[in-house]
Design a protein around this motif. Structure first.
Motif: not given
Length: 532
Positions: A316-330, A480-488
């Motif tokens: 909100x304050x630095x990116x003026x709402x233009x970024x997308x906060x994330x929980x993943x590296x992709x 996809x199942x393995x990717x999900x497991x690794x990301x978790x």
């Protein structure tokens, strides 16, 4: 500072476009190309700039769809063999002919000690020459996406490299050294050739008359690139007409361009994810007041840091709402992304304080942090915000923000990963999750070339096992199942602290057509310049 600004202004003034020079294109970025060695630094802007001079076997179009380049076609002939049919009649800018020997040389060069592209070269175990324009690439294990792995493995001329003592790659630490020929000169097969290079001042390119593709959309014949570190100066140069393109434009300056005549903001989502990494391998941190132990090896400490950072406030304050906060590296554009796993870590400073106390640091501790100040959108400002958030829970951070040339030279494996806490951004070159897993998260192994950008040496055997399986799995549901497991696993370990996907933010002069690729690369083949 004044000298830098004057140098930038002088360079722009000398080369300002006019209506009589409609085929000239002038652009600026916030930092310079780090090296002209195509294997010197795996950094998006450097690779993007060099992609107009050098080429690989395969490439991306403006929509990041795979297309042929120095290879006309390819096919997988068995589980570990890909046959590539090379393009005939291609010339290097120095006049040399391109053939299979250049491919083999470039592949081997990518595996030399100074290379920052080992992660790509290691995808090939052997190259067999069928004839000068037909080769078989043998992979260590089945690899269903090999052509995507090769997009940024640029091909150099074997003879030119040997003649100029450049058979080995230039390390990031030596990238700006005049002692390395390939870091200061270029000879590719691409559509533009280097005419002049003044580090940190300007680089000029000219259309290569001998380029094999005569059907490019561009009408550009001459290109001037000027690095301009100051955001306000870069934006002002665009508004004044000295530039055709400037990027990034700080999101806080979008309204300035909206209110100016003759220019516009071009924006969209970028594939790149910005995140924080931590030293998790040394027994004692290089930069901390904690001695005899590494607090970042403690999951509770990493968890405390994750919950101490307010991603929504940064957005909100630095990116003026233009970024997308994330929980993943992709990001969402990457094959393997799962929205269900993308919830950011909750901001909860009270939880952070409790976790630090449980870990034995009720009063916190001191920690050094490395950050670039001219690489990502608002990078240094974001790092300053992180410093402030961590201070509120007792972690006192000494921030070392510096230009990307010095930053990457310090934190890279070639310099021993000289950092305790750092910011990094990553765009998977293959637009596939495995690329991020293999380069950023898999355990660092210099011999196997895994984890080359895992600067903090995070390591989890189960994650490594899954990454190896994902590389060769052709069943997309199982993959996809393995990717999900690794990301978790990574998320539960707090192995990294993801921040956000940053926005693309370009400023473009009216009458100039550019294609804004989601990986933030500028492809001059697609630029069309009209009059003012």
């Amino acid at each position: 500072m004044k000298k830098i600004l004057l140098a930038s202004a002088a360079a722009l003034a000398l080369g300002a476009p006019t209506s009589a020079m409609a085929e000239q294109f002038h652009f600026a970025f916030q930092g310079d190309v780090q090296s002209l060695d195509p294997m010197g630094l795996n950094e998006t802007f450097t690779l993007g700039f060099l992609g107009n001079i050098y080429e690989a076997l395969s490439s991306y179009d403006g929509d990041l769809q795979l297309r042929p380049a120095l290879a006309e076609s390819w096919e997988q002939t068995d589980d570990t063999t890909w046959r590539f049919n090379l393009r005939k009649g291609v010339k290097f800018q120095g006049g040399q002919d391109f053939d299979a020997e250049d491919v083999i040389f470039s592949w081997k060069r990518s595996l030399t000690p100074g290379s920052d592209m080992k992660g790509y070269g290691s995808k090939i175990a052997q190259i067999n020459v069928i004839d000068p324009y037909t080769i078989d690439l043998i992979t260590p294990t089945p690899n269903p996406i090999l052509p995507r792995e090769l997009v940024f493995l640029y091909i150099m001329d074997k003879g030119w490299s040997e003649e100029n003592g450049s058979t080995e790659a230039t390390s990031p630490k030596a990238g700006d050294s005049t002692a390395t020929f390939a870091a200061q000169h270029a000879n590719g097969t691409g559509p533009f050739e280097l005419i002049e290079r003044q580090a940190d001042v300007k680089s000029t390119l000219k259309r290569f008359d001998g380029y094999w593709d005569k059907d490019m959309p561009t009408n550009v014949t001459d290109v001037t690139f000027t690095p301009i570190g100051q955001d306000a100066t870069r934006t002002a140069a665009l508004i004044s007409g000295d530039l055709d393109l400037a990027y990034p434009i700080p999101v806080q300056d979008w309204s300035r361009l909206d209110n100016a005549a003759g220019v516009k903001v071009v924006s969209g989502p970028e594939v790149r994810t910005i995140f924080l990494g931590m030293d998790q391998f040394r027994d004692e941190l290089l930069y901390s007041d904690v001695k005899g132990v590494n607090p970042l090896k403690d999951r509770k400490v990493r968890q405390a840091m994750a919950h101490a950072i307010d991603l929504d406030a940064i957005n909100a304050k630095i990116m003026r709402g233009a970024a997308t906060p994330t929980g993943l590296l992709i990001g969402p554009q990457v094959n393997g992304f799962n929205e269900a796993l993308n919830t950011p870590y909750e901001y909860n400073p009270e939880m952070s304080k409790t976790l630090l106390a449980e870990a034995g640091y009720p009063d916190g501790f001191e920690l050094g942090m490395d950050c670039p100040n001219n690489r990502y959108v608002n990078d240094a400002i974001i790092c300053q915000a992180v410093v402030g958030f961590l201070a509120r829970v007792g972690i006192k951070v000494d921030l070392n923000a510096q230009p990307k040339s010095k930053y990457f030279a310090k934190v890279s494996p070639q310099s021993g990963n000289d950092t305790s806490f750092y910011m990094l951004g990553w765009t998977p070159g293959t637009i596939d999750a495995h690329n991020a897993m293999f380069n950023l998260v898999q355990s660092f192994d210099a011999d196997a070339n895994t984890g080359q950008f895992n600067y903090g040496h995070y390591s989890n055997p189960k994650f490594d096992e899954l990454t190896n399986k994902i590389e060769s799995e052709t069943d997309q549901a199982k993959r996809q199942q393995m990717i999900d497991e690794a990301m978790k696993i990574l998320r539960d370990d707090y192995g990294y602290l993801p921040l956000h996907q940053q926005p693309l933010s370009w400023g473009v002069r009216d009458g100039v057509e550019v294609v804004q690729r989601a990986d933030n690369l500028l492809d001059l083949r697609l630029v069309v310049v009209g009059g003012k």
